[in-house]
Design a protein around this motif. Structure first.
Motif, short mmCIF file in Angstrom:
data_model
loop_
_atom_site.label_atom_id
_atom_site.label_comp_id
_atom_site.label_asym_id
_atom_site.label_seq_id
_atom_site.Cartn_x
_atom_site.Cartn_y
_atom_site.Cartn_z
N GLU A 78 0.82 -1.20 0.00
CA GLU A 78 0.00 0.00 0.00
C GLU A 78 0.87 1.26 0.00
O GLU A 78 0.52 2.26 -0.63
N HIS A 79 1.98 1.21 0.70
CA HIS A 79 2.88 2.36 0.74
C HIS A 79 3.43 2.65 -0.67
O HIS A 79 3.51 3.82 -1.09
N VAL A 116 1.49 -6.61 -9.92
CA VAL A 116 2.06 -7.20 -8.70
C VAL A 116 1.26 -6.77 -7.48
O VAL A 116 0.98 -7.57 -6.58
N TYR A 117 0.85 -5.51 -7.48
CA TYR A 117 0.10 -4.94 -6.36
C TYR A 117 -1.19 -5.72 -6.08
O TYR A 117 -1.45 -6.12 -4.95
N ASP A 118 -1.96 -5.95 -7.12
CA ASP A 118 -3.25 -6.63 -6.95
C ASP A 118 -3.04 -8.06 -6.47
O ASP A 118 -3.74 -8.54 -5.58
N TYR A 119 -2.06 -8.75 -7.06
CA TYR A 119 -1.78 -10.13 -6.67
C TYR A 119 -1.32 -10.21 -5.21
O TYR A 119 -1.81 -11.03 -4.43
N GLU A 228 18.41 -21.69 -5.13
CA GLU A 228 18.06 -20.72 -4.09
C GLU A 228 16.93 -19.83 -4.59
O GLU A 228 16.82 -19.59 -5.79
N ARG A 229 16.13 -19.33 -3.65
CA ARG A 229 15.01 -18.48 -4.03
C ARG A 229 14.94 -17.29 -3.09
O ARG A 229 15.27 -17.38 -1.91
N LYS A 230 14.48 -16.13 -3.63
CA LYS A 230 14.18 -14.97 -2.81
C LYS A 230 13.04 -14.20 -3.46
O LYS A 230 12.66 -14.48 -4.60
N LYS A 231 12.49 -13.24 -2.73
CA LYS A 231 11.42 -12.40 -3.25
C LYS A 231 11.98 -11.10 -3.79
O LYS A 231 12.84 -10.47 -3.15
N ARG A 232 11.50 -10.68 -4.96
CA ARG A 232 11.89 -9.39 -5.53
C ARG A 232 10.68 -8.78 -6.20
O ARG A 232 10.13 -9.34 -7.14
N GLY A 233 10.24 -7.63 -5.67
CA GLY A 233 9.06 -6.99 -6.24
C GLY A 233 7.80 -7.82 -6.12
O GLY A 233 6.92 -7.75 -6.97
#
Length: 246
Positions: A78-79, A116-119, A228-233
């Protein structure tokens, strides 16, 4: 904040998000003063959502685990939306050629972020509502959210173990029936690294490998330590462990 209050806050967020989503497509079709009016409406909704999301995140901070992280994701999401709308509103008043070009570029970025926001909002809210339902079962509506955190953490751990097991079962089935798919996905990930991309999205792996549902295989390979995995955006990105030294 007690559980009933928290549930009410999440319901408010859901209603506001539906209102936001009903107005967002207007950005594609409007210009000038009409566009500025819609941006102002969206900004007001986003501001209200951000305020509630901050309350929810604060209330669930003591719960810990994935529930607290989902609440933080909701707030960060939201920010970001509020910030991007602010940027658009400032540019929309620049009524000259360069200003219109900046507006189009900024609007394109907003539309891309919105996917991305809605998901992220939808999945985070769904998981948070499920967590609050568990808190309700663990106590009563007047109980503070922190009081049932231990029970919730154990239930979350059971869900995480079940999810990992499901991923491993799907990977094992893939290795048995279509082993070539797994090797193609792994080789494609390494190929992206050779091209200079250190962290790769699943859809990019699919482009080279031609394997549908590459994300499912990548998730399985992550669990057995190959990837390996990470979150981006808000999205998962992957890196082969052979590439760690690169």
């Amino acid at each position: 904040m007690n559980v009933d209050e928290l549930s009410s806050k999440l319901s408010q967020l859901e209603i506001l998000h539906r209102k936001f989503e009903s107005k967002f497509p207007l950005l594609y079709r409007l210009s000038g003063e009409d566009l500025r009016n819609v941006l102002s409406e969206l900004y007001d909704i986003a501001s209200e959502k951000l305020s509630i999301a901050m309350e929810v995140s604060s209330a669930l901070a003591g719960v810990g685990g994935s529930t607290a992280e989902k609440a933080r994701d909701l707030y960060r999401n939201e920010h970001q939306m509020k910030f991007r709308l602010e940027e658009l509103m400032s540019i929309s008043s620049e009524d000259f050629y360069e200003g219109r070009l900046k507006l189009k570029t900024s609007l394109d970025r907003l539309v891309h972020f919105h996917r991305v926001y809605d998901y992220t909002f939808t999945t985070s809210l769904r998981d948070l509502k499920a967590a609050v339902d568990l808190l309700t079962l663990a106590g009563n509506g007047e109980q503070d959210t922190k009081a049932s955190s231990g029970i919730l953490e154990r239930l979350e751990e059971i869900d995480r173990v079940r999810e990992r097991l499901d991923k491993l079962v799907r990977l094992t089935a893939r290795l048995y029936f279509h082993p070539g798919d797994v090797y193609k996905v792994e080789d494609s990930l390494i190929e992206w690294h050779r091209k200079g991309l250190m962290w790769v999205e699943a859809r990019n792996v699919e482009k080279i490998s031609g394997v549908r549902d590459a994300a499912e295989i990548l998730e399985g390979l992550t669990l057995i330590g190959v990837v390996e995995r990470k979150k981006r955006g808000g999205e998962s990105v992957y890196r082969h462990r052979r590439n760690r030294a690169d």
